[in-house]
Design an enzyme around this catalytic site. Structure first.
Site, short mmCIF file in Angstrom:
data_model
loop_
_atom_site.label_atom_id
_atom_site.label_comp_id
_atom_site.label_asym_id
_atom_site.label_seq_id
_atom_site.Cartn_x
_atom_site.Cartn_y
_atom_site.Cartn_z
N ASP A 109 0.29 -1.69 -0.61
CA ASP A 109 -0.27 0.13 0.12
C ASP A 109 1.06 1.07 0.18
O ASP A 109 1.82 1.40 0.56
CB ASP A 109 -0.75 -0.37 0.82
CG ASP A 109 -2.20 0.58 1.23
OD1 ASP A 109 -1.94 0.98 0.04
OD2 ASP A 109 -2.64 1.16 2.10
N LEU B 280 10.17 -21.61 -4.49
CA LEU B 280 9.70 -20.06 -3.71
C LEU B 280 8.60 -19.95 -4.76
O LEU B 280 8.08 -19.61 -5.87
CB LEU B 280 10.14 -18.58 -3.98
CG LEU B 280 9.61 -17.35 -3.63
CD1 LEU B 280 9.35 -17.62 -2.67
CD2 LEU B 280 11.07 -16.61 -3.18
N HIS C 75 2.60 3.35 -9.08
CA HIS C 75 2.55 2.33 -9.12
C HIS C 75 3.45 1.19 -9.96
O HIS C 75 4.15 -0.34 -9.81
CB HIS C 75 1.23 1.33 -10.21
CG HIS C 75 0.18 1.60 -9.56
ND1 HIS C 75 -0.36 1.04 -8.77
CD2 HIS C 75 -1.02 2.47 -9.58
CE1 HIS C 75 -1.45 2.06 -8.11
NE2 HIS C 75 -2.00 2.96 -8.66
C1 FPP Z 1 -1.52 0.66 -3.77
O1 FPP Z 1 -1.19 1.76 -3.82
C2 FPP Z 1 -1.12 -0.21 -4.48
C3 FPP Z 1 -2.01 -0.95 -5.58
C4 FPP Z 1 -3.80 -0.74 -5.59
C5 FPP Z 1 -1.66 -1.10 -7.10
C6 FPP Z 1 0.03 -2.54 -7.15
C7 FPP Z 1 -0.22 -2.88 -8.58
C8 FPP Z 1 1.26 -3.31 -8.87
C9 FPP Z 1 2.04 -2.48 -8.68
C10 FPP Z 1 1.11 -3.75 -10.07
C11 FPP Z 1 1.74 -5.64 -9.65
C12 FPP Z 1 2.01 -6.11 -10.97
C13 FPP Z 1 1.86 -7.63 -10.93
C14 FPP Z 1 2.56 -7.97 -12.07
C15 FPP Z 1 1.83 -8.17 -9.69
P1 FPP Z 1 -2.22 2.76 -4.12
O2 FPP Z 1 -2.69 2.89 -4.79
O3 FPP Z 1 -3.59 2.32 -2.70
O4 FPP Z 1 -1.69 3.59 -3.13
P2 FPP Z 1 -2.21 4.51 -2.23
O5 FPP Z 1 -2.72 4.47 -1.20
O6 FPP Z 1 -0.71 5.77 -1.41
O7 FPP Z 1 -3.15 5.38 -2.92
MG MG Z 2 -4.12 2.47 -0.90
#
Ligand code: FPP
Ligand code: MG
Length: 283
Positions: A33, A147, A50
């Site tokens: 997060d 893993l 991201h």
């Molecule tokens: C949380 O931070 C992150 C996400 C909801 C998306 C994460 C997904 C990826 C990084 C893609 C991963 C790809 C693979 C193949 C695993 P947030 O967006 O909730 O950030 P915030 O809490 O600061 O709003």
């Molecule tokens: Mg978040």
């Protein structure tokens, strides 16, 4: 290699070696997060956050592998996340798709490292091309044992429990199981994700946000303020020390009866068949 970031220094190796004299969790789950807050802090667009978040996942994998962790589960995209703008949902799906494409390109190295990839969630909510590539990655690595990486996409814990319940009801209707067969152990084994020993959530939020609800009943929880893309190896090692201070005694595993074992084998075959169908549909 994109998927197995090789950034472990001698100091890291030494510190990990010291921690390994204590108990290391076999299975760690992460609620990744803080990607957008990281992007905001750096004055860049959220897709950069991201993307950095994905890079962090690859670093974590390397650190966990050196630690001797056997399984890592990450919450990449919840069913709730579909409520974000269409543009952001598309961006995240595109990043995930591109990274899985790289995964297939690096498949020889991945197989040499013994990495198994499992993507879990409500598949019907995901784009067809994403499902197809996810299935190819899963099929290509299904025999790897060193893993296991589970990526939860279009996932919530309650939805996972509902899907397992629906499989069980089907089998009771077909008389392959009786109502008496249904107990905690059967439900536990019918879920795709296993029980983590340690769950880490970054970014200062202290909620589970519907992640692995059934599985965390005995899990050590660790919440830290650092944003996911900024997580360092020292933060991870602090989480392991927290685990070592709070880990419960390990519990004995009871063997299954023949009917229940048959049900679970069929369930796993059905999941594999579903994946094989997705791959053949796109060929
Ligand atoms: C949380 O931070 C992150 C996400 C909801 C998306 C994460 C997904 C990826 C990084 C893609 C991963 C790809 C693979 C193949 C695993 P947030 O967006 O909730 O950030 P915030 O809490 O600061 O709003
Ligand atoms: Mg978040």
């Amino acid at each position: 290699m994109i998927w197995f970031n090789d950034n472990v220094s001698l100091l890291h190796y030494f510190s990990i070696k010291v921690l390994k004299t204590g108990r290391v969790p076999e299975h760690i789950a992460f609620i990744m997060d803080g990607n957008r807050r990281y992007a905001k802090k750096k004055g860049v667009k959220s897709d950069v956050g991201h993307s950095k978040g994905f890079d962090k996942l690859t670093e974590i994998l390397k650190w966990c592998s050196v630690l001797g962790v056997r399984e890592v589960t990450v919450y990449a995209f919840s069913i709730e996340n579909f409520k974000r703008t269409q543009e952001e949902v598309n961006t995240i799906m595109n990043i995930a798709y591109e990274k899985l494409k790289c995964f297939l390109e690096e498949i020889n190295e991945v197989n040499n490292l013994g990495l198994r990839l499992v993507i879990t969630g409500r598949l019907s909510l995901l784009p067809k091309d994403f499902n197809a590539i996810a299935s190819s990655c899963m099929i290509a690595t299904r025999r790897n044992k060193k893993l296991r990486l589970n990526i939860a996409v279009a996932y919530t814990g309650r939805d996972e429990i509902s899907r397992a319940a629906s499989h069980i009801v089907d089998r009771v209707k077909n008389k392959q199981l009786t109502p008496d067969d249904i107990d905690e152990d059967l439900i536990t084994s019918s879920l795709e994700l296993g029980e983590p020993d340690l769950l880490v959530r970054t970014s200062g939020e202290v909620r589970l946000s519907d992640f692995m609800l059934w599985q965390v009943s005995n899990t050590v929880l660790y919440f830290c303020d650092v944003l996911w893309p900024e997580l360092t190896i020292w933060n991870l090692l602090a989480a392991i020390i927290h685990y070592q201070r709070h880990a419960p005694a390990s519990k004995a595993v009871m063997p299954f009866s023949k009917t229940r074992q048959m049900f679970l084998d069929q369930l796993n075959n059905r999941r594999l068949q579903q994946r094989l169908n997705e791959v053949s549909l796109t060929q």
